[in-house]
Design an enzyme around this catalytic site. Structure first.
Site, mmCIF file in Angstrom:
data_model
loop_
_atom_site.group_PDB
_atom_site.id
_atom_site.type_symbol
_atom_site.label_atom_id
_atom_site.label_comp_id
_atom_site.label_asym_id
_atom_site.label_seq_id
_atom_site.Cartn_x
_atom_site.Cartn_y
_atom_site.Cartn_z
ATOM 1 N N ASP A 186 40.483 -10.770 1.427
ATOM 2 C CA ASP A 186 40.112 -11.671 2.402
ATOM 3 C C ASP A 186 41.186 -12.539 3.067
ATOM 4 O O ASP A 186 41.282 -13.713 3.454
ATOM 5 C CB ASP A 186 39.202 -12.915 1.549
ATOM 6 C CG ASP A 186 38.496 -13.873 2.462
ATOM 7 O OD1 ASP A 186 37.937 -13.594 3.536
ATOM 8 O OD2 ASP A 186 38.184 -14.989 2.092
ATOM 9 N N HIS A 229 36.862 -13.400 6.180
ATOM 10 C CA HIS A 229 35.601 -13.846 6.428
ATOM 11 C C HIS A 229 35.193 -14.871 7.429
ATOM 12 O O HIS A 229 34.175 -14.797 8.249
ATOM 13 C CB HIS A 229 35.027 -14.395 5.330
ATOM 14 C CG HIS A 229 35.364 -15.770 4.923
ATOM 15 N ND1 HIS A 229 36.247 -16.033 3.919
ATOM 16 C CD2 HIS A 229 34.834 -16.865 5.267
ATOM 17 C CE1 HIS A 229 36.437 -17.221 3.742
ATOM 18 N NE2 HIS A 229 35.648 -17.964 4.592
ATOM 19 N N SER A 254 38.395 -22.600 5.274
ATOM 20 C CA SER A 254 38.837 -21.486 5.134
ATOM 21 C C SER A 254 39.866 -21.016 6.038
ATOM 22 O O SER A 254 39.857 -21.160 7.337
ATOM 23 C CB SER A 254 37.596 -20.400 5.629
ATOM 24 O OG SER A 254 36.735 -20.281 4.244
#
Length: 420
Positions: free
Chosen positions: A177, A147, A261
């Site tokens: 992911d 993402h 992230s």
């Protein structure tokens, strides 16, 4: 029903906005941070974290002759020197910039005529983190979240010393992911090593390193513990139509914020045991939540990263079944519908089939059959089944032990390519 929020949609500079998605446990945010004003959103949110283990856990570290990244062993225990761990690893942690094209029109006027032209430039749509795990033959490889880089027209990596390098996307996988990037290795001084996420324990000290809120806070470190080594997290695609099911992640109370992230979750030996991906911010009842972050287990990361480097994509084997955990079935339904013997405590129930060509259906399995083992390995829940199934390849035949009512049966199923 609570909502899942993704920090993947473009927004005004230095402003955090979110889009909403459903989640069974509470409000989840993908820990990417956004900056810039661009049309179109980054496609997929966070948390497609399917658990898989790897067949190449070994005592060596780094890169073997066959080019595969391995998991470092053993995990070191004892008193933590967080500063030492951070200093040894900080050079391998980078900021990742998702840049997208912005088209602007300009006009030039003169006394006799006018003309207009269109020019394109790149603007940063989102920022995340990443960790360099391999450098060989002038190329360095790093892992981040899918993402973080989804929808990018250009990806740039900012090293610890501030050096900015344009990266190439090697491969990306929405389901886990995860994404792998590569850059030239001339400025890379440090490479991280992976630890065995199957060995982590509740209460174990961990550090989270990354760029919360973007490059202005690059190389930030937070400390916490493993709150749970395996926590089921429900995940849905951005459209809300495709449910990727419950997936297993590491839960930690180390502070994980937007921008973290893709950054590493590190044990006391300085080994990467997870890749930070998301956090829980609110319960179904609207209660505020603190200290609930989630990371993709390193064993999953190593497995997926090696496949992305080799193939550029992930192709998964499948039985062609739609299943639910037996522990989600009421006692009444276990007795009256499934008609299971009392000794069957765990497993997964076939709720349907992916299509008419389902391998399991062709092998004679039916709706409401309860799978309890694959090739003799016990299946207690969906996480167990994924762990086992994803070690095989498309075309492999596996023996499925299951119950149909009170009768134990075995079916041989030849696995096909997953349709998801």
């Amino acid at each position: 029903m609570a909502e899942k929020r993704d920090l993947d949609e473009p927004q005004e500079e230095n402003e955090t906005q979110t889009s909403k998605k459903q989640h069974h446990a509470g409000r989840i945010i993908a820990t990417a941070v956004l900056a810039g004003l661009l049309g179109g959103g980054v496609a997929v949110g966070a948390g497609y974290v399917y658990t898989q283990t790897t067949n190449f856990i070994g005592k060596t570290t780094g890169v073997l002759g066959n080019g595969k990244t391995t998991i470092q062993a053993p995990t070191i225990s004892g008193k933590t020197d967080a500063t030492k761990v951070y200093n040894n690893l900080k050079g391998a942690v980078v900021s990742v910039l998702n840049q997208q094209k912005s088209t602007a029109s300009t006009s030039q006027f003169s006394s006799s005529s006018s003309s207009s032209s269109t020019s394109s430039s790149f603007q940063t749509a989102s920022e995340g983190s990443g960790v360099i795990y391999k450098a060989t033959n002038g190329v360095a490889y790093l892992v981040t979240n899918h993402h973080v880089v989804s929808g990018a027209d250009r990806i740039q990596v900012v090293l610890y010393d501030g050096t900015k390098i344009t990266a190439k996307l090697v491969g990306s996988d929405a389901m886990t992911d995860l994404a792998v990037l590569k850059i030239v290795s001339s400025d890379v001084k440090t490479v991280a090593q992976f630890g065995n996420s199957n060995q982590i324990k509740t209460g174990q000290t961990v550090l989270a390193i990354g760029s919360p809120l973007g490059t202005d806070y690059a190389s930030s470190v937070t400390e916490g513990i493993i709150s749970a080594p395996k926590r089921l997290v429900s995940n849905t695609s951005e459209s809300g139509k495709t449910n990727y099911g419950d997936s297993v992640a590491i839960q930690t109370d180390a502070a994980i914020n937007p921008g973290n992230s893709g950054g590493p979750l590190v044990n006391t030996a300085g080994q990467v045991v997870g890749i930070n991906s998301q956090k829980l911010t609110e319960t179904d009842e609207g209660e505020s939540v603190e200290g609930m972050g989630f990371a993709i287990p390193s064993n999953t990361v190593v497995n997926i990263a090696n496949k992305l480097v080799k193939y550029g994509k992930i192709v998964r084997p499948a039985l062609g079944v739609e299943v639910v955990d037996l522990n989600e079935v009421s006692t009444e339904d276990r007795i009256n519908t499934l008609k299971l013997p009392s000794k069957v405590k765990g497993g997964v129930v076939i709720a349907g089939f992916s299509d008419k060509n389902s391998p399991a259906k062709k092998a004679g399995m039916k709706k409401y059959d309860v799978i309890v083992a694959v090739n003799g390995k016990k299946v207690s829940d969906l996480a167990d089944m994924r762990d086992i199934i994803y070690k095989f390849s498309i075309g492999d035949s596996v023996k499925i032990t299951y119950y149909r009512g009170s009768s134990e049966k075995i079916a041989t199923v030849k696995m096909s390519e997953s349709l998801k």
